[in-house]
Design a protein around this motif. Structure first.
Motif, mmCIF file in Angstrom:
data_model
loop_
_atom_site.group_PDB
_atom_site.id
_atom_site.type_symbol
_atom_site.label_atom_id
_atom_site.label_comp_id
_atom_site.label_asym_id
_atom_site.label_seq_id
_atom_site.Cartn_x
_atom_site.Cartn_y
_atom_site.Cartn_z
ATOM 1 N N ALA A 161 0.838 -1.206 0.000
ATOM 2 C CA ALA A 161 0.000 0.000 0.000
ATOM 3 C C ALA A 161 0.871 1.253 0.000
ATOM 4 O O ALA A 161 0.605 2.200 -0.746
ATOM 5 C CB ALA A 161 -0.935 -0.006 1.210
ATOM 6 N N LEU A 162 1.912 1.258 0.805
ATOM 7 C CA LEU A 162 2.789 2.432 0.882
ATOM 8 C C LEU A 162 3.641 2.571 -0.370
ATOM 9 O O LEU A 162 3.915 3.686 -0.816
ATOM 10 C CB LEU A 162 3.662 2.359 2.134
ATOM 11 C CG LEU A 162 2.882 2.481 3.447
ATOM 12 C CD1 LEU A 162 3.798 2.256 4.634
ATOM 13 C CD2 LEU A 162 2.167 3.822 3.542
ATOM 14 N N ALA A 163 4.061 1.477 -0.971
ATOM 15 C CA ALA A 163 4.835 1.522 -2.214
ATOM 16 C C ALA A 163 3.969 2.099 -3.338
ATOM 17 O O ALA A 163 4.440 2.908 -4.136
ATOM 18 C CB ALA A 163 5.343 0.139 -2.593
ATOM 19 N N GLY A 164 2.726 1.708 -3.387
ATOM 20 C CA GLY A 164 1.803 2.239 -4.393
ATOM 21 C C GLY A 164 1.627 3.729 -4.233
ATOM 22 O O GLY A 164 1.573 4.481 -5.200
ATOM 23 N N GLU A 165 1.585 4.197 -2.994
ATOM 24 C CA GLU A 165 1.452 5.628 -2.722
ATOM 25 C C GLU A 165 2.706 6.362 -3.186
ATOM 26 O O GLU A 165 2.631 7.427 -3.780
ATOM 27 C CB GLU A 165 1.219 5.839 -1.225
ATOM 28 C CG GLU A 165 0.937 7.280 -0.868
ATOM 29 C CD GLU A 165 0.521 7.420 0.581
ATOM 30 O OE1 GLU A 165 1.365 7.842 1.372
ATOM 31 O OE2 GLU A 165 -0.636 7.098 0.885
ATOM 32 N N GLN A 166 3.882 5.783 -2.934
ATOM 33 C CA GLN A 166 5.144 6.391 -3.358
ATOM 34 C C GLN A 166 5.193 6.523 -4.870
ATOM 35 O O GLN A 166 5.586 7.547 -5.391
ATOM 36 C CB GLN A 166 6.327 5.533 -2.871
ATOM 37 C CG GLN A 166 6.665 5.724 -1.425
ATOM 38 C CD GLN A 166 7.183 7.135 -1.144
ATOM 39 O OE1 GLN A 166 7.838 7.738 -1.953
ATOM 40 N NE2 GLN A 166 6.836 7.642 0.029
ATOM 41 N N GLU A 167 4.807 5.457 -5.577
ATOM 42 C CA GLU A 167 4.845 5.479 -7.040
ATOM 43 C C GLU A 167 3.959 6.586 -7.588
ATOM 44 O O GLU A 167 4.358 7.329 -8.466
ATOM 45 C CB GLU A 167 4.396 4.124 -7.606
ATOM 46 C CG GLU A 167 5.414 3.029 -7.370
ATOM 47 C CD GLU A 167 4.857 1.640 -7.619
ATOM 48 O OE1 GLU A 167 3.790 1.518 -8.239
ATOM 49 O OE2 GLU A 167 5.503 0.670 -7.170
ATOM 50 N N GLU A 168 2.754 6.728 -7.046
ATOM 51 C CA GLU A 168 1.862 7.786 -7.505
ATOM 52 C C GLU A 168 2.391 9.139 -7.110
ATOM 53 O O GLU A 168 2.314 10.098 -7.851
ATOM 54 C CB GLU A 168 0.444 7.586 -6.945
ATOM 55 C CG GLU A 168 -0.346 6.590 -7.735
ATOM 56 C CD GLU A 168 -1.815 6.661 -7.416
ATOM 57 O OE1 GLU A 168 -2.302 7.735 -7.040
ATOM 58 O OE2 GLU A 168 -2.471 5.628 -7.552
ATOM 59 N N GLY A 169 2.939 9.248 -5.890
ATOM 60 C CA GLY A 169 3.489 10.508 -5.408
ATOM 61 C C GLY A 169 4.660 10.949 -6.260
ATOM 62 O O GLY A 169 4.817 12.127 -6.569
ATOM 63 N N ASP A 170 5.495 10.016 -6.707
ATOM 64 C CA ASP A 170 6.643 10.338 -7.543
ATOM 65 C C ASP A 170 6.191 10.865 -8.904
ATOM 66 O O ASP A 170 6.860 11.698 -9.496
ATOM 67 C CB ASP A 170 7.538 9.108 -7.735
ATOM 68 C CG ASP A 170 8.213 8.694 -6.442
ATOM 69 O OD1 ASP A 170 8.201 9.498 -5.483
ATOM 70 O OD2 ASP A 170 8.729 7.563 -6.385
ATOM 71 N N GLY A 171 5.071 10.342 -9.381
ATOM 72 C CA GLY A 171 4.551 10.765 -10.679
ATOM 73 C C GLY A 171 3.726 12.036 -10.582
ATOM 74 O O GLY A 171 3.235 12.537 -11.582
ATOM 75 N N ARG A 172 3.560 12.564 -9.397
ATOM 76 C CA ARG A 172 2.807 13.799 -9.142
ATOM 77 C C ARG A 172 1.401 13.774 -9.749
ATOM 78 O O ARG A 172 0.962 14.708 -10.378
ATOM 79 C CB ARG A 172 3.568 15.011 -9.662
ATOM 80 C CG ARG A 172 4.866 15.208 -8.969
ATOM 81 C CD ARG A 172 5.422 16.574 -9.288
ATOM 82 N NE ARG A 172 6.703 16.731 -8.650
ATOM 83 C CZ ARG A 172 6.878 17.246 -7.443
ATOM 84 N NH1 ARG A 172 5.865 17.678 -6.756
ATOM 85 N NH2 ARG A 172 8.074 17.350 -6.934
ATOM 86 N N ARG A 173 0.697 12.676 -9.531
ATOM 87 C CA ARG A 173 -0.680 12.633 -9.997
ATOM 88 C C ARG A 173 -1.568 12.115 -8.882
ATOM 89 O O ARG A 173 -1.156 11.300 -8.097
ATOM 90 C CB ARG A 173 -0.851 11.780 -11.246
ATOM 91 C CG ARG A 173 -0.028 10.534 -11.234
ATOM 92 C CD ARG A 173 -0.304 9.646 -12.410
ATOM 93 N NE ARG A 173 -0.528 8.349 -11.781
ATOM 94 C CZ ARG A 173 -1.426 7.484 -12.126
ATOM 95 N NH1 ARG A 173 -2.193 7.713 -13.110
ATOM 96 N NH2 ARG A 173 -1.563 6.355 -11.489
ATOM 97 N N GLY A 174 -2.760 12.598 -8.825
ATOM 98 C CA GLY A 174 -3.792 12.058 -7.955
ATOM 99 C C GLY A 174 -3.584 12.242 -6.468
ATOM 100 O O GLY A 174 -4.273 11.620 -5.688
ATOM 101 N N GLY A 175 -2.658 13.060 -6.026
ATOM 102 C CA GLY A 175 -2.545 13.341 -4.595
ATOM 103 C C GLY A 175 -1.924 12.228 -3.784
ATOM 104 O O GLY A 175 -2.036 12.216 -2.574
ATOM 105 N N GLY A 176 -1.284 11.244 -4.411
ATOM 106 C CA GLY A 176 -0.528 10.251 -3.664
ATOM 107 C C GLY A 176 -1.314 9.118 -3.045
ATOM 108 O O GLY A 176 -0.828 8.461 -2.165
ATOM 109 N N ARG A 177 -2.523 8.894 -3.481
ATOM 110 C CA ARG A 177 -3.283 7.757 -2.935
ATOM 111 C C ARG A 177 -3.199 6.593 -3.872
ATOM 112 O O ARG A 177 -3.297 6.743 -5.079
ATOM 113 C CB ARG A 177 -4.739 8.133 -2.733
ATOM 114 C CG ARG A 177 -4.869 9.041 -1.530
ATOM 115 C CD ARG A 177 -6.239 9.150 -1.053
ATOM 116 N NE ARG A 177 -6.904 7.867 -0.955
ATOM 117 C CZ ARG A 177 -8.061 7.719 -0.395
ATOM 118 N NH1 ARG A 177 -8.658 8.731 0.133
ATOM 119 N NH2 ARG A 177 -8.640 6.555 -0.349
ATOM 120 N N SER A 178 -3.054 5.431 -3.308
ATOM 121 C CA SER A 178 -3.007 4.204 -4.101
ATOM 122 C C SER A 178 -4.409 3.908 -4.613
ATOM 123 O O SER A 178 -5.382 4.453 -4.106
ATOM 124 C CB SER A 178 -2.503 3.065 -3.216
ATOM 125 O OG SER A 178 -2.522 1.859 -3.893
#
Length: 185
Positions: A161-178
């Motif tokens: 769950a936290l890795a998914g959040e990191q991946e989205e956060g790195d891509g700067r889309r969707g506010g970092g939620r998996s």
């Protein structure tokens, strides 16, 4: 007073019987929704344990010359409804849904631990050694299930769950939620 204590035990067993039946149906739905293999395996194992636990409650009631009747465990009904509602709020399978499933299951386990602890104490107080042993076996299984759910969460689900959040956060889309965003209310 002993008859009142015995009646408390019988009512506790009727409640446990209803609770186990409701929990079983809930787990049968949850296992289909879970994505983490360790979580699915754990739920499946507890489904099998629960079927044995229901038989133990039936044995205990038989020894007390009682029947489950139509009693509904309202506490379990509420816990199951809450768990199902929270699951329905998730859009897709994945680690966030798995976390929601674990949270609901642990609330259910904690209720069962409290209920069986009380029933074991009542059976011991009444000198119902065999019933106390039957219920103590179930109590220990419920505690072990709770510990396994925590372990699966810490080792498998939360890191994902936290890795998914990191991946989205790195891509700067969707506010970092998996995946598994909540639906708008």
């Amino acid at each position: 007073m002993e008859s009142e204590v015995r009646e408390l035990l019988v009512e506790g067993l009727k409640d446990a019987y209803s609770a186990e039946k409701q929990a079983l149906r809930c787990m049968q739905k949850a296992v289909k929704m879970a994505s983490a293999p360790a979580l699915r395996e754990g739920i499946q194992l507890h489904i099998e344990q629960t079927q044995v636990q229901i038989e133990r409650v039936e044995q205990a009631m038989e020894q007390l010359e009682a029947k489950p009747g139509r009693k509904v465990c309202e506490a379990m009904r509420g816990l199951v409804e809450e768990a199902q509602h929270e699951i329905e709020q998730q859009d897709e399978k994945g680690p966030i849904l798995d976390l929601v499933i674990v949270a609901g299951m642990q609330r259910i386990e904690h209720y069962e631990i409290a209920a069986y602890g009380t029933n074991v104490a009542l059976a011991k107080a009444l000198g119902e050694k065999e019933i106390a042993e039957l219920l103590a076996e179930t109590l220990e299984e419920e505690k072990q299930t709770d510990l396994k759910l925590t372990e699966v969460t810490q080792k498998a689900i939360m890191p994902e769950a936290l890795a998914g959040e990191q991946e989205e956060g790195d891509g700067r889309r969707g506010g970092g939620r998996s995946g598994g965003r909540r639906k708008a209310a």
